[in-house]
Design a protein around this motif. Sequence first.
Motif, short mmCIF file in Angstrom:
data_model
loop_
_atom_site.label_atom_id
_atom_site.label_comp_id
_atom_site.label_asym_id
_atom_site.label_seq_id
_atom_site.Cartn_x
_atom_site.Cartn_y
_atom_site.Cartn_z
N ILE A 1 -30.12 21.63 48.19
CA ILE A 1 -28.73 21.31 48.05
C ILE A 1 -27.84 21.89 47.22
CG2 ILE A 1 -27.34 19.23 47.49
CD1 ILE A 1 -29.82 17.48 47.91
N ASN A 2 -28.25 22.64 46.23
CA ASN A 2 -27.41 23.35 45.38
C ASN A 2 -27.03 24.52 46.24
OD1 ASN A 2 -26.16 23.94 42.75
ND2 ASN A 2 -27.49 25.44 42.42
N GLY A 3 -28.04 25.22 46.80
CA GLY A 3 -27.89 26.34 47.31
C GLY A 3 -26.81 26.17 48.64
N LEU A 4 -27.05 25.12 49.45
CA LEU A 4 -26.16 24.83 50.47
C LEU A 4 -24.42 24.51 49.88
CD1 LEU A 4 -28.36 22.29 52.63
CD2 LEU A 4 -27.25 24.62 53.33
N TYR A 5 -24.58 23.94 48.74
CA TYR A 5 -23.44 23.56 48.12
C TYR A 5 -22.71 25.15 47.91
CZ TYR A 5 -19.79 22.13 45.04
OH TYR A 5 -18.63 21.69 44.20
N ASN A 6 -23.45 26.03 47.43
CA ASN A 6 -22.68 27.23 46.89
C ASN A 6 -22.65 27.93 48.10
OD1 ASN A 6 -22.30 26.43 44.29
ND2 ASN A 6 -24.52 27.11 43.81
#
Length: 238
Positions: free
Chosen positions: A67-72
Amino acid sequence: MNRAMFLMGLQHVINLPSFPLFCAYLLMIFLSKFWQKWTKPLNLKPLMILHNFTCCLASMYTLYGFINGLYNSDYIYSKTMTEELRFVYWVYWMTKIIELLDTVFMVLRHRQRQISFLHIYHHASMLLLSNVGYKYFPYPNIAIFLVLNSLVHVVLYFYYGLTAVMPNNPPRWRKQLTQMQILQFLLDFVLASYGYMYHNFCFYGLIYGITMTYLFSNFYYHAYVRQKKHPEDKLKSN
């Protein structure tokens, strides 16, 4: 995809670090019937409790990481690799190796009936696919599918953990868990179809999603729908 491309893809799979483990896993399953004849079932309750809750926590980490990777990232269908996301892919691959212990425990406990084609297909294929993702495609466009898978596995291994703690009184939401898994594959199919039409996704990804949806739906039908229609089948199996 022509024959040359297919053979090239097959060669890449054979060269994966996980491929020898994949072969050993299938060999173990083949020999499991002999193991059952020659040995007595083992009681692995403490080990299973530790294993299931560890897998639950690991899936929590990969869920957060993806999720964090997609957000960034700029776009969920982006094909730009980041080192942050690559590490999460590595952890995800490691979880698929650890999850093979599900089958090992079934063999050691003589739970041969639980080692279904669905079980083998799911674990064996995810072992290779997670390795492929880490080695060749650690991108946001694949991470969106692994967000869904990690979420399901958080719930799945939490359920398994509770069942290991209370085998005589397991949680009563096993049916809803299977429904959640099927919903995951339906969402995967929608995302993969859009990716195929507009972002040059591989067609074989759609085929794999269809096989998983069919196998889990078939399991759901026989476990929950058919038993209601034919309760005498359950009596016959007792």
